[in-house]
Scaffold this active site. Sequence first.
Site, PDB file in Angstrom:
ATOM      1  N   TYR A 160    -110.237  45.190  20.582  1.00  0.00           N
ATOM      2  CA  TYR A 160    -110.586  46.032  21.724  1.00  0.00           C
ATOM      3  C   TYR A 160    -110.726  45.186  22.991  1.00  0.00           C
ATOM      4  CZ  TYR A 160    -113.116  49.228  24.770  1.00  0.00           C
ATOM      5  OH  TYR A 160    -113.493  49.998  25.840  1.00  0.00           O
ATOM      6  N   SER A 170    -112.564  47.514  30.767  1.00  0.00           N
ATOM      7  CA  SER A 170    -113.933  47.422  30.271  1.00  0.00           C
ATOM      8  C   SER A 170    -114.479  46.054  30.618  1.00  0.00           C
ATOM      9  CB  SER A 170    -113.973  47.613  28.751  1.00  0.00           C
ATOM     10  OG  SER A 170    -115.247  47.289  28.227  1.00  0.00           O
TER      11      SER A 170
END
Length: 266
Positions: free
Chosen positions: A157, A145
């Site tokens: 995350y 990401s």
Amino acid sequence: MSSSNSDRPVRPVALVTGPTSGLGAGFAKKYASLGYDLVLVARDEVRLHDLASELSTMFSTESEILVADLATEPGREAVADRLAKGVEVLVNNAGFGTSGEFWTADPALLQSQLDVNVTAVMRLTRAVLPSMIASAHGTILNVASVAGLLPGTSSAYSASKAYVISFTEGLSGGLAGTGVQVQALCPGFIHTEFHERAGLEMSAMPKAMWLSVDQVVAASMKDLADNKVISIPGIQYKVLTTAGRLIPKWLIRKMTKLVARGQGRT
């Protein structure tokens, strides 16, 4: 698995984790369109069979269904055992984010996030590499990401995706000359179920920051063809990540917080 045909030519195989929606479904359909058979890995058996039926109808693709929870050791081991038998492509797509602050999150949920986003990627990559190296051919596509490249509002995350990026970059050097290609795909915000499942409020996100699944898949495939280890789809994210290397991190954090206001993600 759909019925086999002894007269059917042998086709390459791509294993995709988390293929029942979003980016995983996009990659499953892309590889099916390129003449691959699939191994589809997820927890939801009904959705896996629905996807297998769709791929069969659209592309005459045979799909092997593997129901597994990558947050568990037995789930990871089952997929690793299948990979050890050999595939031409591994797409490590499964992953998830959570809402709320890190210090209020359920520790068990945080551990599951780490196990899916990091441990599974490492374990499955390790499982598939010996056969790929032996055949001097293969592709490993690790979905990371842009959050792993830029300081943001998330902690666990972003850290998990930073691991995937660093892991992939390190592997690329070791795999030079083996015939095995690795890529860390670093998309920004994509129109999928991801944010809804994570409980994230996204209404404040500018429309210009959104990408479609097809855009991300196309960018990834082009960068694979160009032997790029890090793939960043979308000119807006290329600009952001380039700026992130030039602008002080405190300013990037401030800018990211402004753009991502009110999301509250862990």
